[in-house]
Every structure is written in structure tokens, then in C-alpha cells.
Design a protein around this motif. Structure first.
Motif, short mmCIF file in Angstrom:
data_model
loop_
_atom_site.label_atom_id
_atom_site.label_comp_id
_atom_site.label_asym_id
_atom_site.label_seq_id
_atom_site.Cartn_x
_atom_site.Cartn_y
_atom_site.Cartn_z
N HIS A 104 84.31 -61.01 28.35
CA HIS A 104 85.38 -60.20 27.77
C HIS A 104 86.29 -59.52 28.79
CE1 HIS A 104 83.13 -60.91 24.13
NE2 HIS A 104 84.11 -60.39 23.44
N ALA A 105 86.11 -59.78 30.07
CA ALA A 105 87.00 -59.17 31.06
C ALA A 105 87.49 -60.17 32.09
CB ALA A 105 86.30 -58.00 31.76
N ILE A 106 86.59 -61.01 32.61
CA ILE A 106 86.95 -61.92 33.70
C ILE A 106 87.34 -63.31 33.20
CG2 ILE A 106 86.10 -63.06 35.78
CD1 ILE A 106 84.33 -60.60 36.26
N SER A 107 86.52 -63.90 32.34
CA SER A 107 86.79 -65.26 31.89
C SER A 107 88.13 -65.42 31.18
CB SER A 107 85.65 -65.73 30.97
OG SER A 107 84.50 -66.02 31.74
N PRO A 108 88.64 -64.43 30.44
CA PRO A 108 89.96 -64.60 29.83
C PRO A 108 91.06 -64.89 30.85
CG PRO A 108 88.82 -62.82 28.74
CD PRO A 108 87.97 -63.21 29.92
N ALA A 109 90.91 -64.39 32.07
CA ALA A 109 91.89 -64.67 33.12
C ALA A 109 91.55 -65.95 33.87
CB ALA A 109 91.96 -63.50 34.11
N LEU A 110 90.30 -66.35 33.82
CA LEU A 110 89.84 -67.52 34.58
C LEU A 110 90.04 -68.81 33.81
CD1 LEU A 110 88.44 -67.86 37.38
CD2 LEU A 110 86.27 -67.91 36.16
N ALA A 304 85.71 -46.87 19.11
CA ALA A 304 87.11 -46.79 19.53
C ALA A 304 87.23 -46.71 21.04
CB ALA A 304 87.79 -45.57 18.89
N GLN A 305 86.37 -45.91 21.68
CA GLN A 305 86.38 -45.80 23.13
C GLN A 305 86.01 -47.13 23.78
OE1 GLN A 305 83.60 -42.57 23.44
NE2 GLN A 305 85.20 -41.02 23.70
N PHE A 306 85.04 -47.82 23.21
CA PHE A 306 84.61 -49.10 23.76
C PHE A 306 85.72 -50.14 23.65
CE2 PHE A 306 81.69 -52.96 22.93
CZ PHE A 306 81.87 -53.41 24.22
N THR A 307 86.44 -50.14 22.52
CA THR A 307 87.55 -51.08 22.35
C THR A 307 88.63 -50.83 23.39
OG1 THR A 307 87.10 -51.21 19.97
CG2 THR A 307 89.28 -51.95 20.72
N THR A 308 88.95 -49.56 23.63
CA THR A 308 89.93 -49.21 24.67
C THR A 308 89.43 -49.65 26.04
OG1 THR A 308 90.73 -47.32 23.37
CG2 THR A 308 91.17 -47.30 25.74
N PHE A 309 88.14 -49.46 26.28
CA PHE A 309 87.55 -49.85 27.56
C PHE A 309 87.70 -51.35 27.81
CE2 PHE A 309 83.79 -51.64 29.70
CZ PHE A 309 83.85 -50.98 30.92
N VAL A 310 87.45 -52.17 26.77
CA VAL A 310 87.58 -53.62 26.93
C VAL A 310 89.01 -53.99 27.29
CG1 VAL A 310 87.42 -55.86 25.77
CG2 VAL A 310 85.64 -54.14 25.40
#
Length: 330
Positions: A104-110, A304-310
Motif C-alpha cells: 500500500h505504499a511502495i508497490s503502487p509506485a513500482l 480515519a487517521q490510518f486512511t490519512t496515513f496510507v
């Protein structure tokens, strides 16, 4: 006679009222949640940090929800294969994913052809654990620290083989960034999870790997591998003898995270209950002790905080991936 009729009327009224209560809408049961066993997809092979964390959560959630929470390992493509499975599932809370920094953070760019959006395609429920990475080598290896690793890489044509749990993981990016800073080449050996990669290091099939601390912790304590560096800003209290990257002259720090997410569009009452029960699981003394043994820190975010964090993680890692030049095969 009148008394008997009155009693019968009261009894009939009670039955009607009871039937009304049975059919009245209920905040959770109206959605039939949980309607049976819950599937918790782990987008890596068994044995790694994501898998270990998922099984700890699954056991606790199953007890609290009163239904089995079944862990299903679906590795592949930098944790995106299993994640896509959940993005495509019905948003009823019966199918969840152990989301993580890779999927959910690196692979979307890779990976340029993902069919899911790491924020909009999911309902983000609860942060579970954060932890640093640790680099380990076979205990018979002559590599005792990062300086030894650099010398070994420079002495081998094409660079040293370096393993990770898969392309797109934070451990993969850590290998790429270290090689840039050290001025060395390396051959990335991506496995379908940390468990298979660790097995290869222990067997001497690859010289080293970058791993998340929870999955490496037991192997380090048993002496089946030797830790040579940790990516936390300071030495970790669970492993005080393992020096940081910065102590060894490399300005690197990295933290992984593992969390609970589901398909987009899940009903708010289901999300609220899953968040509440997950927080209770990770707050238990047993879980906190286990996390401490694994070198992880329990999470503490609202949905909500977790969604913002992602969303922030996606924005943070995209330029890092581009600048590193990393590809799924690098």
C-alpha cells in the motif's frame, strides 16, 4: 372469563412484541456480521513478519468475534496479488487483508499496471504494528558488519546477492538505497515472502537478506543467522548488540508497518467493531509481550487517521522509488 382473555391478550401481545424485536434492525446483525468465518489474506508466503502479525491478530479476533478468522497466504508481485483479491471482494467485512508498506505504499509506485488504488480501493481499519528492518547473514559468513558487506560486494563481479521478501518491499528499497550510498552493485533476489528468503540464508544459498525484525527475531536469538545492522534510529532494546546503519556510517533509517484493511465501501458499524476488537487484541498483555519479543511497536490510530496515513505513505514513497530507479527485478 375476562381474566383469562386478558391473560391471553397479554401473552399474544408479548409474542408479537418479541417477534417485532427479532425483526427490528440491529446495527451489526442487520448486515449479518460476522456471518461466518472471516478470511484474512496475507499477501506474502508464510513465516514472515506480515504472516506472524496476521496470525496473532487472527487468533485474538476469532476469540472476540466468536467465529474463525482464517489466514490465507496469497503471495506475489510485491504483495499486490493478495491485495487485489481483497480489493475485489464484497465489502461485508468477511474478507480482509494484512495491508503493509509494500502493498500500500511502495508497490503502487513500482508497478505501473495496478488495478487498485491503495487508498480508494480499500477501507482502512486499524494499524497493528510498526517495526524496523534488520540485515542478517549466515552465521558462518565472514561478513560481520556493513564494512565487510561492502568489501564482499566490491570483490564480486556484478555485486553481492542480496535477498528480500519480495520486490516492492521496504526491505527491497533499503537494499537499493544502501547500494547507492555505498557505491556498490548488488543482485536483488526477491522471494515470495520472508520465510523462504530466511530459509535460503540459513542454508547458505544466498549470503544475506534484508528482513523485518519480527520475522527475523527468533532466528537471531537462536543463532541460525547473525544480525549485522538495524534500520531504527537508535539500537533496539530487544537487540541492543545490533548496531544501526547510522552507527556504521550510512545515513539510513526505515520503518515497516502492518495493518488491517478491507474492501472499499464497508459499512461503518462493521468497521467500528473490527477496529474496536483489533485494538483490544493488540492492547492485551499477551500481545504486547509478543510484540516486544518480536521487536515491534503496537499501533494506535483511528480508521480515519490510518486512511490519512496510507495516503501520506503513498506520497512519501513514490519519489523515493523514482529516485532509486528500482524496478521489480532490481
Amino acid at each position: 372469563m375476562t381474566g383469562r382473555l386478558t391473560r391471553r391478550a397479554i401473552a399474544a401481545g408479548t409474542l408479537i412484541a418479541g417477534a417485532s424485536l427479532l425483526t427490528a434492525p440491529r446495527p451489526l446483525r442487520a448486515q449479518g456480521f460476522p456471518s461466518g468465518p472471516i478470511r484474512l489474506v496475507v499477501p506474502f508466503a508464510p513465516g514472515g513478519s506480515t504472516d506472524l502479525t496476521a496470525r496473532l491478530v487472527a487468533d485474538g479476533l476469532g476469540q472476540r468475534l466468536g467465529v474463525p478468522v482464517v489466514v490465507e497466504n496469497r503471495p506475489g508481485a510485491g504483495a499486490t496479488t493478495g491485495s487485489q483479491t481483497v480489493a475485489d471482494a464484497a465489502p461485508d467485512g468477511q474478507t480482509l487483508v494484512m495491508s503493509n508498506i509494500a502493498s500500500h505504499a511502495i508497490s503502487p509506485a513500482l508497478y505501473g499496471n495496478l488495478r487498485y488504488d491503495p487508498v480508494r480501493s480499500f477501507t482502512h481499519i486499524a494499524m497493528v504494528i510498526t517495526n524496523p528492518s534488520v540485515w542478517v547473514v549466515n552465521p558462518r559468513s565472514e561478513i560481520a558488519n556493513l564494512a565487510d558487506l561492502v568489501r564482499a560486494a566490491k570483490a564480486k563481479p556484478g555485486g553481492l546477492d542480496m535477498a528480500s521478501s519480495g520486490a516492492g518491499s521496504s526491505n527491497h528499497l533499503l537494499l537499493v538505497r544502501f547500494s547507492e550510498l555505498a557505491g556498490i552493485e548488488h543482485t536483488h533476489i526477491p522471494f515470495r515472502g520472508a520465510g523462504p528468503a530466511m530459509t535460503a540464508v540459513i542454508a547458505g544459498q544466498v549470503p544475506m537478506m534484508s528482513d523485518s525484525l519480527p520475522s527475523a527475531a527468533a532466528h537471531i536469538r537462536q543463532g541460525s543467522v547473525r544480525a549485522i545492522a538495524i534500520s531504527s534510529a537508535q539500537r533496539h532494546p530487544a537487540f541492543p548488540d545490533v548496531p544501526t546503519f547510522r552507527e556504521q556510517g550510512f545515513d539510513l533509517s526505515s520503518t515497516s508497518w502492518f495493518a488491517l484493511s478491507g474492501p472499499a465501501g464497508m459499512p461503518a458499524p462493521v468497521v467500528e467493531r473490527l477496529h474496536r476488537e483489533t485494538m483490544a487484541v493488540i492492547a492485551s498483555p499477551e500481545s504486547r509481550q509478543r510484540f516486544a519479543e518480536l521487536g515491534g511497536t503496537p499501533g494506535d490510530m483511528t480508521p480515519a487517521q490510518f486512511t490519512t496515513f496510507v495516503a501520506e505513505e503513498v506520497a512519501r514513497w513514490a519519489p523515493v522509488v523514482r529516485a532509486s530507479g528500482a524496478t521489480p527485478a532490481s
